[in-house]
Design an enzyme around this catalytic site. Structure first.
Site, PDB file in Angstrom:
ATOM      1  N   LYS A  76     -20.859-105.886  28.338  1.00 46.98           N
ATOM      2  CA  LYS A  76     -20.748-104.439  27.618  1.00 46.98           C
ATOM      3  C   LYS A  76     -21.183-104.694  26.429  1.00 46.98           C
ATOM      4  O   LYS A  76     -21.673-105.472  25.441  1.00 46.98           O
ATOM      5  CB  LYS A  76     -19.413-104.862  27.357  1.00 46.98           C
ATOM      6  CG  LYS A  76     -18.726-103.706  26.587  1.00 46.98           C
ATOM      7  CD  LYS A  76     -17.319-103.658  26.254  1.00 46.98           C
ATOM      8  CE  LYS A  76     -16.814-102.966  25.198  1.00 46.98           C
ATOM      9  NZ  LYS A  76     -14.991-102.667  24.707  1.00 46.98           N
ATOM     10  N   SER A 151     -12.476 -99.502  26.264  1.00 45.73           N
ATOM     11  CA  SER A 151     -13.202 -99.236  26.416  1.00 45.73           C
ATOM     12  C   SER A 151     -14.292 -99.228  27.279  1.00 45.73           C
ATOM     13  O   SER A 151     -16.102 -98.861  27.129  1.00 45.73           O
ATOM     14  CB  SER A 151     -13.990 -99.165  24.863  1.00 45.73           C
ATOM     15  OG  SER A 151     -13.436-100.497  24.634  1.00 45.73           O
ATOM     16  N   SER A 175      -8.871-102.657  26.074  1.00 43.10           N
ATOM     17  CA  SER A 175      -9.938-102.198  26.988  1.00 43.10           C
ATOM     18  C   SER A 175     -10.261-103.228  27.887  1.00 43.10           C
ATOM     19  O   SER A 175     -11.593-101.969  27.992  1.00 43.10           O
ATOM     20  CB  SER A 175     -11.228-102.337  25.720  1.00 43.10           C
ATOM     21  OG  SER A 175     -10.876-100.876  25.182  1.00 43.10           O
TER      22      SER A 175
END
Lengths: 478, 91
Positions: A76, A151, A175
């Site tokens: 990420k 996310s 997330s």
């Protein structure tokens, strides 16, 4: 040999034996990304030449014993990786070059992983659909009209699309688990303190935790083996004995007690999610577990508590983005105006909204009514879980109340926040939880169930999750 | 809520249009917090760090600092050691 439909465990073993070189693995992966990612858009930054170079370096290594040797892994974009761009999905960090490796990146490198690139995310991890990325939307590989969740949407989508074998995400209020559920992959949020946050761009420091996405429960256990551990550079990382998180996988769960949360029934669930939940409970019972009801009386307060605490912490953490040392800088007539112009231009709407909520709830006159009150209710929520865990070994509940929604279909922020209603309470308590695919709805969209373990009991949690995965095997389409 | 005051505190300067949009959301969100009032929190200690997580002090030892060459990729360093900002103190 087609590598990309294999698990991390299989790829590492193939690469170690030399049957397929890491360079060949890298080439297959690059082809897959070139072919698919223009549609899915899981990646923000990827440098194919650098990936090939890293693969060649791994091939010349004498020691191929790393648990993730040669395994292509995506990260990420809120984790620093030396000499690469890290933006956290924000314009304010455009062009920022990481001067160091996050601890998790260092650990993946030590485990022999082939780190591929950085995945798309909601700006500063604030969101549940990856639509808050400052750059572009990511599409759900199962159906590109739908969001991948967020996310960590890019990390979940990259695994689902077989662009990589596994990935890392971060989970503050859901997330990792929510995108895992929406995309139909497995996502694990470890206990708060299990994995070092050093080098993770902070959102809400008392909640942020890094964890893996994988195709199987066992792969997430292998990933956790690689990234877990005390780190003196993160003062909240916890000193624990080194454990093998795969140790109990495959052992039977006869007699284990699993709690079903009474208060979850107060929330409306999509019909198929409810059915899948019942299937999961049956699967646990078939495997010999004893399922009983527990109560988390303060469950319904978790969402308002979270939306006070997380923005409060964010408003402080994001103060560092002022244009002085890195990223975007918009010059003003003096220093103060430079700060203002940089931040106003650099942050997106959701980030500004949360900074302002946090600034408000921490401000003189409101601190006691909001932040302090929320921190006290957080204690009550944690106490509820502690009481439940005096009776049971794990909890089971849906990861989300619905399957993925269409891109652009939720515009009201409060409605968007509701997506995390079942993941947030667990985050507030700092407990470990895993989302595993347990079925699909009539549109073919994946459904995820969440299993929650006791603090630092990831080994037992993964044992139970593996059993459910096997019992429901074939249903998740991986 | 006096949005301008909080913008100032947060070093933000929103456009009128953005102010309009955000201010309605903030009112809704802050109203949503009101539900916490019904929870009795008398004699309850606030929870900041979750179970098992406790702060520790590391030894005060010399450590390697960040690679200056990489820091320079982000901003030019003045005298190879300092960041440049506009003058803060007046004449």
């Amino acid at each position: 040999m087609d590598i990309l439909n294999k698990t991390a465990e299989e790829v590492a073993s193939i690469a170690r034996s030399g049957e397929v070189s890491v360079k060949e693995i890298a080439e297959q992966m690059i082809n897959a990304i070139k072919q698919k990612d223009s549609k899915i858009k899981a990646f923000i930054h990827i440098d194919f030449d650098a990936v090939i170079k890293r693969a060649e370096e791994l091939d010349t290594k004498k020691d191929k014993s790393g648990v993730l040797f040669g395994v292509p892994i995506a990260i990420k974009d809120n984790m620093n990786m030396k000499n690469t761009e890290t933006t956290a999905g924000s314009k304010i960090l455009s062009g920022y070059t990481s001067p160091y490796d996050a601890t998790v990146v260092e650990k993946l490198k030590n485990a022999g992983a082939l780190i591929v690139g950085k995945t798309n995310m909601d700006e500063f991890a604030m969101g549940s659909s990856t639509e808050n990325s400052a750059f572009f939307n990511t599409h759900n590989p199962v159906n590109p009209e739908y969001v991948p969740g967020g996310s960590s949407g890019g990390s979940a989508a990259a695994v689902k699309a077989n662009e990589v074998i596994a990935s890392l995400g971060s989970d503050t209020g859901g997330s990792i688990r929510e995108p895992a559920a929406f995309c139909g992959v497995t996502g694990l949020k470890p206990t708060y303190g299990r994995v070092s946050r050093y080098g993770l761009i902070a959102f809400a420091s008392s909640l942020d935790q890094i964890g893996p996405f994988g195709k199987t429960v066992k792969d997430t256990a292998i990933m956790l083996n690689a990234i877990a551990g005390f780190d003196p550079r993160d003062e909240t990382s916890v000193q624990t004995e080194k454990e093998d998180f795969t140790a109990l996988i495959g052992k039977n769960i006869k007699g284990k007690k699993i709690g079903v949360i009474k208060e979850v029934q107060d929330f409306k669930l999509q019909e198929e999610v409810k059915n899948s939940f019942n299937d999961t409970v049956k699967a646990l019972q078939n495997a010999g577990a004893v399922v009983e009801e527990v109560s988390i009386p303060h469950l319904k307060y978790a969402l308002p508590v979270y939306y006070i605490i997380a923005p409060a912490e964010a408003s402080a953490n994001l103060a560092r983005f002022d244009g002085v040392r890195y990223g975007l800088r918009v010059e003003g007539k003096d220093l103060k105006e430079t700060y203002e112009k940089t931040r106003t231009e650099g942050f997106g709407t959701e980030v500004k909204r949360r900074i302002l909520i946090g600034t408000f709830t921490l401000s003189a006159g409101y601190y006691d009514a909001y932040y302090l009150k929320a921190s006290k209710v957080r204690r009550l929520i944690s106490n509820d879980f502690e009481k439940a865990f005096s009776k049971v070994d794990a909890l089971v509940l849906p990861t989300t109340s619905t399957t993925a929604f269409k891109l652009g279909s939720i515009t009201n922020p409060l409605q968007m926040y509701m997506n995390d209603i079942f993941t947030i309470p667990i985050s507030l308590a700092g407990l470990p939880a895993i989302s595993i695919p347990t079925g699909t709805d009539k549109k073919g969209l994946p459904i995820g169930m969440q299993l929650v373990g006791k603090w630092f009991a990831e080994k037992e949690l993964l044992q139970i999750a593996y059993t459910v995965e096997q019992e429901l095997g074939g249903k998740n389409g991986i | 809520m006096d949005l301008k005051k909080y913008e100032k505190l947060a070093a933000l300067n929103l456009s009128e249009e953005e102010e309009k949009r955000i201010s309605k959301d903030l009112t809704d969100i802050i109203n949503y917090f009101e539900v916490l009032k019904e929870v009795n929190t008398d004699n309850i200690e606030p929870l900041v760090y979750t179970k098992g997580a406790k702060l520790f002090m590391r030894k005060d030892e010399k450590q390697k600092s960040l690679d200056k060459e990489l820091l320079k990729k982000n901003r030019e360093l003045f005298n190879s050691n300092f960041y440049r900002v506009k003058k803060i103190i007046g004449d």
